[in-house]
Structure formats: structure tokens, C-alpha cells
Design an enzyme around this catalytic site. Structure first.
Site, PDB file in Angstrom:
ATOM      1  N   LEU A 165       0.557  -1.536   0.114  1.00 59.88           N
ATOM      2  CA  LEU A 165       0.127  -0.300  -0.016  1.00 59.88           C
ATOM      3  C   LEU A 165       0.781   1.359   0.222  1.00 59.88           C
ATOM      4  O   LEU A 165       0.658   1.448   1.134  1.00 59.88           O
ATOM      5  CB  LEU A 165      -0.759   0.195   1.362  1.00 59.88           C
ATOM      6  CG  LEU A 165      -2.450   0.793   1.422  1.00 59.88           C
ATOM      7  CD1 LEU A 165      -2.807   0.016  -0.330  1.00 59.88           C
ATOM      8  CD2 LEU A 165      -3.114   0.310   2.445  1.00 59.88           C
ATOM      9  N   GLY A 166       1.939   0.930  -1.109  1.00 61.87           N
ATOM     10  CA  GLY A 166       2.430   2.921  -0.825  1.00 61.87           C
ATOM     11  C   GLY A 166       1.829   3.600  -2.106  1.00 61.87           C
ATOM     12  O   GLY A 166       0.743   3.595  -2.486  1.00 61.87           O
ATOM     13  N   ARG A 240       7.196  -5.939  -9.729  1.00 63.49           N
ATOM     14  CA  ARG A 240       8.058  -5.976 -10.377  1.00 63.49           C
ATOM     15  C   ARG A 240       8.376  -7.907 -10.564  1.00 63.49           C
ATOM     16  O   ARG A 240       7.487  -8.494  -8.979  1.00 63.49           O
ATOM     17  CB  ARG A 240       9.580  -6.470  -9.358  1.00 63.49           C
ATOM     18  CG  ARG A 240      10.348  -5.067  -9.582  1.00 63.49           C
ATOM     19  CD  ARG A 240      10.600  -4.680 -11.221  1.00 63.49           C
ATOM     20  NE  ARG A 240      11.734  -3.101 -11.150  1.00 63.49           N
ATOM     21  CZ  ARG A 240      10.580  -2.036 -10.960  1.00 63.49           C
ATOM     22  NH1 ARG A 240       9.498  -2.278 -11.577  1.00 63.49           N
ATOM     23  NH2 ARG A 240      11.614  -0.867 -11.838  1.00 63.49           N
ATOM     24  N   GLU A 269      13.521  -8.641 -17.642  1.00 56.13           N
ATOM     25  CA  GLU A 269      12.594  -8.103 -18.350  1.00 56.13           C
ATOM     26  C   GLU A 269      11.539  -7.798 -20.023  1.00 56.13           C
ATOM     27  O   GLU A 269      11.578  -7.692 -20.806  1.00 56.13           O
ATOM     28  CB  GLU A 269      13.529  -6.782 -18.908  1.00 56.13           C
ATOM     29  CG  GLU A 269      14.137  -5.372 -18.210  1.00 56.13           C
ATOM     30  CD  GLU A 269      12.782  -4.870 -17.189  1.00 56.13           C
ATOM     31  OE1 GLU A 269      12.119  -4.536 -17.488  1.00 56.13           O
ATOM     32  OE2 GLU A 269      13.647  -4.527 -16.368  1.00 56.13           O
ATOM     33  N   HIS A 288       6.220  -3.815 -18.810  1.00 57.66           N
ATOM     34  CA  HIS A 288       7.042  -2.933 -17.939  1.00 57.66           C
ATOM     35  C   HIS A 288       7.320  -1.650 -18.994  1.00 57.66           C
ATOM     36  O   HIS A 288       7.978  -0.260 -18.846  1.00 57.66           O
ATOM     37  CB  HIS A 288       8.957  -2.916 -18.320  1.00 57.66           C
ATOM     38  CG  HIS A 288       9.602  -2.717 -17.050  1.00 57.66           C
ATOM     39  ND1 HIS A 288      10.964  -2.649 -16.436  1.00 57.66           N
ATOM     40  CD2 HIS A 288       9.093  -1.386 -16.405  1.00 57.66           C
ATOM     41  CE1 HIS A 288      10.620  -1.660 -15.573  1.00 57.66           C
ATOM     42  NE2 HIS A 288       9.503  -0.978 -15.183  1.00 57.66           N
ATOM     43  N   ILE A 289       6.030  -1.352 -19.098  1.00 55.24           N
ATOM     44  CA  ILE A 289       6.006  -0.080 -19.229  1.00 55.24           C
ATOM     45  C   ILE A 289       4.798   0.837 -18.814  1.00 55.24           C
ATOM     46  O   ILE A 289       3.793   1.534 -18.914  1.00 55.24           O
ATOM     47  CB  ILE A 289       4.821   0.188 -21.312  1.00 55.24           C
ATOM     48  CG1 ILE A 289       3.631  -1.246 -20.857  1.00 55.24           C
ATOM     49  CG2 ILE A 289       5.624  -0.908 -21.763  1.00 55.24           C
ATOM     50  CD1 ILE A 289       2.410  -0.869 -21.769  1.00 55.24           C
TER      51      ILE A 289
HETATM   52  N1  LIG Z   1       5.403  -1.002 -14.193  1.00 54.85           N
HETATM   53  C1  LIG Z   1       6.252  -0.007 -13.673  1.00 54.85           C
HETATM   54  O1  LIG Z   1       6.438   0.329 -14.809  1.00 54.85           O
HETATM   55  C2  LIG Z   1       6.679   0.386 -12.011  1.00 54.85           C
HETATM   56  C3  LIG Z   1       6.710   1.601 -12.390  1.00 54.85           C
HETATM   57  C4  LIG Z   1       6.575   2.523 -11.270  1.00 54.85           C
HETATM   58  C5  LIG Z   1       6.892   1.506  -9.934  1.00 54.85           C
HETATM   59  N2  LIG Z   1       6.913  -0.039 -10.159  1.00 54.85           N
HETATM   60  C6  LIG Z   1       7.023  -1.362  -8.979  1.00 54.85           C
HETATM   61  O2  LIG Z   1       5.753  -0.707  -8.062  1.00 54.85           O
HETATM   62  C7  LIG Z   1       5.614  -0.790  -6.773  1.00 54.85           C
HETATM   63  C8  LIG Z   1       5.154  -0.138  -5.937  1.00 54.85           C
HETATM   64  O3  LIG Z   1       6.110   1.436  -6.312  1.00 54.85           O
HETATM   65  P1  LIG Z   1       5.134   2.404  -5.163  1.00 54.85           P
HETATM   66  O4  LIG Z   1       6.200   3.540  -6.222  1.00 54.85           O
HETATM   67  O5  LIG Z   1       4.406   2.365  -5.332  1.00 54.85           O
HETATM   68  O6  LIG Z   1       6.933   1.898  -4.336  1.00 54.85           O
HETATM   69  P2  LIG Z   1       6.976   2.244  -2.691  1.00 54.85           P
HETATM   70  O7  LIG Z   1       7.953   2.821  -2.095  1.00 54.85           O
HETATM   71  O8  LIG Z   1       5.642   3.541  -3.229  1.00 54.85           O
HETATM   72  O9  LIG Z   1       5.694   1.638  -1.852  1.00 54.85           O
HETATM   73  C9  LIG Z   1       5.393   0.259  -1.929  1.00 54.85           C
HETATM   74  C10 LIG Z   1       5.353  -0.667  -0.423  1.00 54.85           C
HETATM   75  O10 LIG Z   1       5.069  -1.877  -0.324  1.00 54.85           O
HETATM   76  C11 LIG Z   1       5.372  -1.930   1.321  1.00 54.85           C
HETATM   77  N3  LIG Z   1       5.865  -3.077   1.475  1.00 54.85           N
HETATM   78  C12 LIG Z   1       7.067  -3.423   1.667  1.00 54.85           C
HETATM   79  N4  LIG Z   1       7.687  -4.837   1.742  1.00 54.85           N
HETATM   80  C13 LIG Z   1       6.439  -5.132   2.150  1.00 54.85           C
HETATM   81  C14 LIG Z   1       5.548  -6.923   2.201  1.00 54.85           C
HETATM   82  N5  LIG Z   1       6.474  -7.886   2.487  1.00 54.85           N
HETATM   83  N6  LIG Z   1       4.572  -6.726   2.395  1.00 54.85           N
HETATM   84  C15 LIG Z   1       3.434  -6.023   1.299  1.00 54.85           C
HETATM   85  N7  LIG Z   1       3.589  -4.279   1.014  1.00 54.85           N
HETATM   86  C16 LIG Z   1       5.369  -4.421   1.385  1.00 54.85           C
HETATM   87  C17 LIG Z   1       6.075  -1.184   2.043  1.00 54.85           C
HETATM   88  O11 LIG Z   1       5.807  -0.384   2.781  1.00 54.85           O
HETATM   89  C18 LIG Z   1       5.692  -0.201   0.446  1.00 54.85           C
HETATM   90  O12 LIG Z   1       4.144   0.774   1.308  1.00 54.85           O
HETATM   91  C19 LIG Z   1       7.109  -1.263  -6.758  1.00 54.85           C
HETATM   92  O13 LIG Z   1       7.401  -2.406  -7.161  1.00 54.85           O
HETATM   93  C20 LIG Z   1       7.537  -0.607  -8.258  1.00 54.85           C
HETATM   94  O14 LIG Z   1       9.601  -1.332  -8.153  1.00 54.85           O
HETATM   95  C21 LIG Z   1       6.700  -0.250 -11.462  1.00 54.85           C
END
Ligand SMILES: NC(=O)c1ccc[n+]([C@@H]2O[C@H](COP(=O)([O-])OP(=O)(O)OC[C@H]3O[C@@H](n4cnc5c(N)ncnc54)[C@H](O)[C@@H]3O)[C@@H](O)[C@H]2O)c1
Length: 327
Positions: A165-166, A240, A269, A288-289
Site C-alpha cells: 500500500l505505497g 516487479r 525484462e 514494463h510500460i
Molecule cells: N511497472 C512499472 O513500470 C513500475 C513503475 C513504478 C513502480 N513499479 C513498481 O511498483 C511497486 C510499487 O512502487 P511504489 O512507487 O508504490 O513504491 P512505494 O515504496 O511507494 O511502495 C511500496 C510498498 O511496499 C510495501 N511493502 C514492503 N514490504 C512489504 C511486504 N512484505 N508486503 C507488502 N507490502 C510491502 C511498503 O511498505 C510500501 O508501502 C515497486 O515494486 C516498484 O518497483 C513498477
């Protein structure tokens, strides 16, 4: 004659919007985004150091270039990394030389959340297959009309479980809620998360992965966790691939336990074309878009430039990665 600006910024990230105008008020800007280059141009540390020196820049704003070693020996006033996690910057090295590093958290949250919604609709309604049928002139096939082949359960009324929930997880949560879904969530670090992982997996019709990859979350969803999901559940991962065991995902899909999957990331990737996921009709794959919107670029521009302005005015911006350099 306009006054010469006190700073010179080399920007190798895509930069746009009002933040770019604001940067031009405080610095002469050399804008040469990597994204405009074919073939791809990502600087290693030596090439970046040479470019910064040639441009005479004291502000460096990057997205993927390698900021370490010789780059950190240059007289930089600040570094901006247009990413949530500035993994391309040697932050301890910058800190040791007193160089502030700014980041851009949440820049792509809306973009990724929108793709998660898109993948869910594509998987559950069979949109890519339906599109192919129309293009191939195969609307009527094997004595059936499409209405027979593409029946699905509506999403309104279903339960979606958000894991992580980030920034992205929260941006996805309200969108799913807006579609009439009941939203539950798991995140050990979010006080407002509602469920343990096991309970979430057991209750959700749709599981949507939005956790960061850490030693604790690597392989978080394996054979046991897929088995715990509801029969026919849809699995989405726009975060990821490291969060799940891909072989276990394939097995759960092959035995029909999962109803479908939508994936935006793969180890390395890409997938080999003969990978089992590539031949599954109930799986939708994107390369990865998730973050690839122009808004993402405008958002990181605003975040980095606001941080810079605050820094240059003597403040401590919230997106400063190494505030210890100010003390
Ligand atoms: N597809 C894409 O192009 C793309 C783009 C941006 C981010 N992402 C990925 O999306 C994900 C979220 O990114 P974000 O910007 O919201 O990051 P963020 O840091 O805001 O949120 C990540 C969340 O994961 C939580 N977390 C940590 N350990 C955990 C666990 N054991 N169980 C459940 N939750 C846990 C953290 O508390 C945090 O709230 C990341 O993996 C990031 O790499 C993908």
C-alpha cells in the site's frame, strides 16, 4: 541583455511541463534526454563525467545514467535522480562529498495504477483475443458467436487485494473502488492495511501486486500462496517479477486454479517467445510500460525542480535523500 543565471543544469532525463520553466528561471539548462536517442544512450560514469565537464554544469539531473566515481569528483551543487529509488546514484559517495541528492517518489503512481486497471479489464474481458478475432475476420468461429466465447463475471462486487500500500498501491486502490470493487490490502508497514497476506489471498478475487522488492518480498508469492488464492482468481503484477515465483505462477495457471494473469514485468525484462506464459489465452503481457506516461515526466520534473529551489534557498526538501549533507 538578460542576467546570466548563477547555475548551469545538465538534464539527461526527459523533462517537461511547468517544472522545466521553473528550472530555466534558476539555471541555464542543457536538455538532452536519453529517451530521444536511438540507439539508447545511457551514460556510464566516465562518459557522464566527461559530459558534465564539457557542459560546465553544476546541477545534474538524470534518470538512468550512472552517477558515481568520477562524476562525484566534480564540483556539483546538487544531483537530481528522476526515480522513486535513486538506484543509479552512489548516494553514500555523494554524501561523503557533501552533494545533496534529490529523488522523485510517486512520480508514476497514477500511470502504473491505470495500467493495472487496464490489465485487469484486458484479462477478465479477453480484450486482446477479441481484438485479434475482429482483425482476423474470425468473429464467428467453430459455430459460435463472440457473445458465447467472451462471457465473463463483472468486476463490480468482486474483491481486490492490494499487496503493497505505497504510492502505486494507493493509486490503484481508489480506482478499483471506483469500479465498484471491494478493496482489501496487505502491507506490514501501512497502519491502514486491512489484512494479513494469507487472509488477503484467501478472500480476494483479484490479487494486485504493488510491493517494493526487498529481501523480505523477493519470491513473496510462491506455490503455497498461489494455492491459497481463490479458484479462478486473477493475479496482477505491475510491480516487479521478483515478487513471485514464475514457475509456480505458470503451474497455477496450467492447472486452472488461477483464472488469468496480467503481468508488466519479467526477470531480465523479457520472456523467451516459447515461454509457457506466451501461449496462454488468459494471460496478458506488457513489457514494463506501467510508468510510461508523459505525466510521469512532468511529475518528476516538478518534484526535482521544487526540491532544487528549496535547496538553493537554504531549505531541506522532503525529497532530499541525504539530508545529513546539510548539517
Ligand atoms: N511497472 C512499472 O513500470 C513500475 C513503475 C513504478 C513502480 N513499479 C513498481 O511498483 C511497486 C510499487 O512502487 P511504489 O512507487 O508504490 O513504491 P512505494 O515504496 O511507494 O511502495 C511500496 C510498498 O511496499 C510495501 N511493502 C514492503 N514490504 C512489504 C511486504 N512484505 N508486503 C507488502 N507490502 C510491502 C511498503 O511498505 C510500501 O508501502 C515497486 O515494486 C516498484 O518497483 C513498477
Amino acid at each position: 541583455m538578460p542576467e546570466p543565471r548563477p547555475h548551469r543544469a545538465l538534464v539527461t532525463a526527459p523533462f517537461r511541463g511547468p517544472g522545466l520553466d521553473a528550472l530555466r528561471e534558476i539555471a541555464d539548462v542543457v536538455l538532452d534526454p536519453w529517451i530521444d536517442h536511438r540507439p539508447l544512450r545511457i551514460y556510464d560514469a566516465d562518459a557522464l563525467a566527461e559530459r558534465v565537464t564539457t557542459e560546465g554544469a553544476d546541477l545534474l539531473i538524470v534518470e538512468s545514467d550512472s552517477v558515481k566515481g568520477p562524476v562525484l569528483d566534480l564540483p556539483l551543487v546538487a544531483i537530481g535522480s528522476c526515480r522513486g529509488d535513486p538506484t543509479n546514484v552512489d548516494v553514500p559517495g555523494a554524501t561523503a562529498r557533501g552533494i545533496p541528492v534529490l529523488r522523485a517518489p510517486g512520480r508514476n503512481a497514477d500511470a502504473v495504477a491505470e495500467l493495472a486497471v487496464g490489465l485487469l479489464l484486458a484479462v477478465t474481458r479477453g480484450i486482446p483475443r477479441a481484438d485479434l478475432d475482429v482483425r482476423a475476420g474470425e468473429v464467428y468461429r467453430d459455430g459460435t458467436i463472440p457473445y458465447q466465447r467472451f462471457r465473463a463475471w463483472q468486476l463490480a462486487g468482486q474483491t481486490v487485494g492490494i499487496v503493497g500500500l505505497g504510492a502505486v498501491g494507493r493509486a490503484a486502490a481508489w480506482r478499483f473502488a471506483g469500479m465498484g470493487m471491494q478493496v482489501i490490502s496487505h502491507d506490514p508497514f501501512a497502519p491502514d492495511a486491512t489484512h494479513s497476506l494469507d487472509d488477503l489471498l484467501a478472500e480476494a478475487d483479484v490479487v494486485s501486486m504493488h510491493a517494493a522488492v526487498t529481501p523480505d518480498t523477493h519470491g513473496l508469492i510462491g506455490a503455497e500462496q498461489f494455492a491459497r488464492m481463490r479458484e479462478g482468481a486473477c493475479y496482477l503484477n505491475t510491480a516487479r517479477a521478483g515478487l513471485h515465483d514464475t514457475d509456480a505462477l505458470v503451474a497455477a495457471l496450467e492447472r486452472g486454479h488461477l483464472g488469468g494473469a496480467g503481468l508488466d514485468h519479467f526477470d531480465g525484462e523479457r520472456l523467451p517467445v516459447d515461454h509457457p506464459l506466451c501461449s496462454m489465452a488468459n494471460v496478458v503481457l506488457t513489457p514494463h510500460i506501467g510508468g510510461a506516461t508523459y505525466d510521469t515526466e512532468a511529475n518528476h520534473t516538478t518534484a526535482i525542480v521544487e526540491g532544487l529551489r528549496m535547496l538553493l534557498a537554504g531549505g531541506s526538501p522532503p525529497n532530499l535523500v541525504n539530508p545529513e549533507v546539510l548539517t
